[in-house]
Design a protein around this motif. Structure first.
Motif, mmCIF file in Angstrom:
data_model
loop_
_atom_site.group_PDB
_atom_site.id
_atom_site.type_symbol
_atom_site.label_atom_id
_atom_site.label_comp_id
_atom_site.label_asym_id
_atom_site.label_seq_id
_atom_site.Cartn_x
_atom_site.Cartn_y
_atom_site.Cartn_z
ATOM 1 N N UNK A 103 0.799 -1.227 0.000
ATOM 2 C CA UNK A 103 0.000 0.000 0.000
ATOM 3 C C UNK A 103 0.831 1.276 0.000
ATOM 4 N N UNK A 104 2.117 1.171 0.311
ATOM 5 C CA UNK A 104 2.958 2.377 0.387
ATOM 6 C C UNK A 104 4.111 2.373 -0.611
ATOM 7 N N UNK A 105 4.016 1.536 -1.629
ATOM 8 C CA UNK A 105 5.051 1.513 -2.666
ATOM 9 C C UNK A 105 4.754 2.639 -3.649
ATOM 10 N N UNK A 143 1.804 -20.146 1.660
ATOM 11 C CA UNK A 143 1.028 -19.136 0.935
ATOM 12 C C UNK A 143 1.700 -17.762 0.938
ATOM 13 N N UNK A 144 1.581 -17.072 -0.183
ATOM 14 C CA UNK A 144 2.062 -15.702 -0.342
ATOM 15 C C UNK A 144 0.913 -14.897 -0.930
ATOM 16 N N UNK A 145 0.492 -13.843 -0.219
ATOM 17 C CA UNK A 145 -0.625 -13.018 -0.660
ATOM 18 C C UNK A 145 -0.175 -11.564 -0.710
ATOM 19 N N UNK A 146 -0.487 -10.893 -1.812
ATOM 20 C CA UNK A 146 -0.201 -9.468 -1.927
ATOM 21 C C UNK A 146 -1.401 -8.697 -1.387
ATOM 22 N N UNK A 147 -1.122 -7.629 -0.636
ATOM 23 C CA UNK A 147 -2.200 -6.831 -0.047
ATOM 24 C C UNK A 147 -2.116 -5.384 -0.506
ATOM 25 N N UNK A 148 -3.254 -4.838 -0.860
ATOM 26 C CA UNK A 148 -3.409 -3.416 -1.169
ATOM 27 C C UNK A 148 -2.364 -2.850 -2.121
ATOM 28 N N UNK A 149 -2.178 -3.431 -3.291
ATOM 29 C CA UNK A 149 -1.179 -2.856 -4.187
ATOM 30 C C UNK A 149 -1.514 -1.399 -4.517
ATOM 31 N N UNK A 150 -0.585 -0.519 -4.233
ATOM 32 C CA UNK A 150 -0.737 0.904 -4.527
ATOM 33 C C UNK A 150 -0.705 1.077 -6.047
ATOM 34 N N UNK A 151 -1.176 2.200 -6.542
ATOM 35 C CA UNK A 151 -1.326 2.435 -7.989
ATOM 36 C C UNK A 151 -0.110 2.036 -8.833
ATOM 37 N N UNK A 192 -0.930 -9.931 -12.681
ATOM 38 C CA UNK A 192 -1.838 -9.879 -11.531
ATOM 39 C C UNK A 192 -2.515 -11.229 -11.334
ATOM 40 N N UNK A 193 -2.804 -11.916 -12.425
ATOM 41 C CA UNK A 193 -3.494 -13.203 -12.353
ATOM 42 C C UNK A 193 -2.667 -14.297 -11.681
ATOM 43 N N UNK A 194 -1.355 -14.097 -11.609
ATOM 44 C CA UNK A 194 -0.465 -15.087 -10.996
ATOM 45 C C UNK A 194 -0.610 -15.093 -9.477
ATOM 46 N N UNK A 195 -0.869 -13.926 -8.919
ATOM 47 C CA UNK A 195 -0.879 -13.749 -7.471
ATOM 48 C C UNK A 195 -2.279 -13.805 -6.881
ATOM 49 N N UNK A 196 -2.332 -14.126 -5.598
ATOM 50 C CA UNK A 196 -3.536 -13.890 -4.820
ATOM 51 C C UNK A 196 -3.387 -12.475 -4.284
ATOM 52 N N UNK A 197 -4.381 -11.633 -4.546
ATOM 53 C CA UNK A 197 -4.324 -10.232 -4.145
ATOM 54 C C UNK A 197 -5.535 -9.935 -3.272
ATOM 55 N N UNK A 198 -5.278 -9.360 -2.104
ATOM 56 C CA UNK A 198 -6.342 -9.025 -1.165
ATOM 57 C C UNK A 198 -6.485 -7.509 -1.066
ATOM 58 N N UNK A 199 -7.692 -7.037 -0.759
ATOM 59 C CA UNK A 199 -7.921 -5.591 -0.694
ATOM 60 C C UNK A 199 -7.335 -4.912 0.538
ATOM 61 N N UNK A 200 -6.971 -5.684 1.545
ATOM 62 C CA UNK A 200 -6.386 -5.120 2.763
ATOM 63 C C UNK A 200 -5.433 -6.133 3.382
ATOM 64 N N UNK A 201 -4.597 -5.638 4.267
ATOM 65 C CA UNK A 201 -3.667 -6.540 4.958
ATOM 66 C C UNK A 201 -4.431 -7.522 5.835
ATOM 67 N N UNK A 202 -5.449 -7.040 6.527
ATOM 68 C CA UNK A 202 -6.253 -7.923 7.385
ATOM 69 C C UNK A 202 -6.910 -9.034 6.562
#
Length: 125
Positions: free
Chosen positions: A52-54, A78-86, A98-108
């Motif tokens: 989220x802060x990159x 498991x490896x999950x990306x959270x809140x990718x910044x723009x 993006x399709x390769x990763x599991x991406x979540x809308x928040x860290x929680x």
């Protein structure tokens, strides 16, 4: 003005949360790679990468994430990306990774995803 890369790591409910902030380029990618390799020692249920802060990410950053994903998948961690910044979201979309990763809308939500994947025996991508 350059924003130095900062990578921190903490254990949250048994999940390693890696927070990344600032600019990540070829000069800094090794720092992130070393941090993402550490949880493969069995001390965490999985890894969440808070993006989220990159503020800048280049191909070396993407390569680091892809390599970490591969290594975690092979280890069954498991490896999950959270809140990718723009900037990160753009990089993932432009490269169609993006399709390769599991991406979540928040860290929680990402922590819950890892814990859920481990408790029911399923692996996230």
């Amino acid at each position: 003005m350059s924003e130095d890369l900062e990578v921190t790591s903490a254990l949250v409910d048994g999940v390693r949360v890696v927070r990344v902030s600032g600019e990540c380029d070829a000069d800094e990618a090794g720092t992130l790679a070393r941090t993402l390799a550490a949880p493969l020692d069995g001390t965490a249920l999985g890894v969440v990468v808070d993006l989220s802060r990159v503020t800048f990410a280049d191909s070396s950053f993407l390569h680091t994430l892809l390599e970490a994903h591969r290594r975690h998948l092979e280890a069954g961690v498991p490896l999950v990306l959270a809140e990718p910044h723009a900037p990160v979201r753009r990089l993932l979309d432009l490269t169609d990774t993006a399709r390769v990763f599991t991406i979540a809308p928040s860290t929680a939500a990402a922590v819950d995803e890892v814990r859920g994947a481990r408790s029911d025996g399923h692996h996230v991508r």
